[in-house]
Design a protein around this motif. Sequence first.
Motif, PDB file in Angstrom:
ATOM      1  N   TYR A  90      -9.323   3.172  -0.116  1.00 57.72           N
ATOM      2  CA  TYR A  90      -8.237   3.340  -1.070  1.00 57.72           C
ATOM      3  C   TYR A  90      -6.880   3.201  -0.388  1.00 57.72           C
ATOM      4  O   TYR A  90      -5.962   2.574  -0.926  1.00 57.72           O
ATOM      5  N   ALA A  91      -6.751   3.775   0.804  1.00 59.12           N
ATOM      6  CA  ALA A  91      -5.475   3.731   1.517  1.00 59.12           C
ATOM      7  C   ALA A  91      -5.046   2.294   1.791  1.00 59.12           C
ATOM      8  O   ALA A  91      -3.880   1.928   1.606  1.00 59.12           O
ATOM      9  N   PRO A  97      -0.901  -1.646  -1.287  1.00 62.67           N
ATOM     10  CA  PRO A  97      -0.215  -2.632  -2.127  1.00 62.67           C
ATOM     11  C   PRO A  97       0.658  -2.003  -3.210  1.00 62.67           C
ATOM     12  O   PRO A  97       1.733  -2.532  -3.529  1.00 62.67           O
ATOM     13  N   ALA A  98       0.224  -0.868  -3.768  1.00 64.96           N
ATOM     14  CA  ALA A  98       1.033  -0.202  -4.793  1.00 64.96           C
ATOM     15  C   ALA A  98       2.340   0.314  -4.200  1.00 64.96           C
ATOM     16  O   ALA A  98       3.404   0.232  -4.839  1.00 64.96           O
ATOM     17  N   ARG A 122     -13.276 -10.044  -7.133  1.00 65.83           N
ATOM     18  CA  ARG A 122     -14.120  -9.982  -8.327  1.00 65.83           C
ATOM     19  C   ARG A 122     -15.029  -8.754  -8.305  1.00 65.83           C
ATOM     20  O   ARG A 122     -15.371  -8.216  -9.374  1.00 65.83           O
ATOM     21  N   VAL A 123     -15.403  -8.288  -7.117  1.00 66.13           N
ATOM     22  CA  VAL A 123     -16.274  -7.112  -7.053  1.00 66.13           C
ATOM     23  C   VAL A 123     -15.566  -5.858  -7.548  1.00 66.13           C
ATOM     24  O   VAL A 123     -16.204  -4.827  -7.771  1.00 66.13           O
ATOM     25  N   GLY A 124     -14.245  -5.936  -7.744  1.00 65.58           N
ATOM     26  CA  GLY A 124     -13.539  -4.813  -8.324  1.00 65.58           C
ATOM     27  C   GLY A 124     -13.662  -4.742  -9.835  1.00 65.58           C
ATOM     28  O   GLY A 124     -13.212  -3.773 -10.450  1.00 65.58           O
ATOM     29  N   GLY A 143      -9.210   0.310  -8.336  1.00 66.27           N
ATOM     30  CA  GLY A 143      -8.009   1.130  -8.340  1.00 66.27           C
ATOM     31  C   GLY A 143      -6.749   0.286  -8.211  1.00 66.27           C
ATOM     32  O   GLY A 143      -5.739   0.549  -8.882  1.00 66.27           O
ATOM     33  N   LEU A 144      -6.788  -0.716  -7.353  1.00 64.16           N
ATOM     34  CA  LEU A 144      -5.656  -1.632  -7.198  1.00 64.16           C
ATOM     35  C   LEU A 144      -5.327  -2.294  -8.534  1.00 64.16           C
ATOM     36  O   LEU A 144      -4.160  -2.369  -8.937  1.00 64.16           O
ATOM     37  N   ASN A 145      -6.358  -2.782  -9.219  1.00 63.19           N
ATOM     38  CA  ASN A 145      -6.143  -3.448 -10.503  1.00 63.19           C
ATOM     39  C   ASN A 145      -5.431  -2.524 -11.494  1.00 63.19           C
ATOM     40  O   ASN A 145      -4.522  -2.944 -12.216  1.00 63.19           O
ATOM     41  N   GLN A 146      -5.851  -1.277 -11.529  1.00 68.83           N
ATOM     42  CA  GLN A 146      -5.241  -0.316 -12.464  1.00 68.83           C
ATOM     43  C   GLN A 146      -3.791  -0.022 -12.076  1.00 68.83           C
ATOM     44  O   GLN A 146      -2.903   0.043 -12.946  1.00 68.83           O
TER      45      GLN A 146
END
Length: 221
Positions: A90-91, A97-98, A122-124, A143-146
């Motif tokens: 996650y880090a 990136p966020a 794509r695996v996200g 999580g990045l996508n959200q």
Amino acid sequence: MERGLIIGSSGGIGSALYTHLSAQGIDVVGLSRYSDGLDVTDENSIKRSLEALTGSFDLIFVATGALEIDGAEPEKSLSALSAKALADQYAVNAIGPALVLKHAVRLLPKDRRAVFAALSARVGSIGDNRLGGWYSYRAAKTGLNQLIHGASIELARTHKMLCCACLHPGTVETAFTRKYAGRHPTVPAGTAAARLVNVINSLTPEQTGGFYDYAGKEIVW
């Protein structure tokens, strides 16, 4: 596109993007941990690196990421899941990136089209997950996508010509994927960069917050 900023410009995809954009006559700035000490897991490092930049950028691309961190390989089963591996993923792949976007907002123009893009995978995709496994990496990319999607809604109020997007580059021939490509078709980093730039050039503000592959096709959440 006149100016571009590549975060992670020393990596396989990042360096290929830098080269491709430069060859098109675009003024490209590259930042990376290797060359500039930019560590996406350290907010102060991100803030310091971005505060040193002036002007605005038509494209900011976050090309950082990691599949293995501290020797932790993608999990094949739930029994292999660890709190540290999940937090580390996650880090690097979501929070980093966020935070780049948080500190890069002042570098994004309000008076013309601009794109903020982050490398996803794509695996996200939750809807596309039919194999299971790879818990930490999958969850971090989800999580990045959200995070990018949520930010796109907020930024659309102030940057009406901005498109924030998560992009899947396909399986690229880099050190990042060498152990895991298996039978998946791979492409050289230069080819992946060219395809990603084509997608970036086609994105519109109406597509902000989306999740797209290297052909510009939307990926299910």
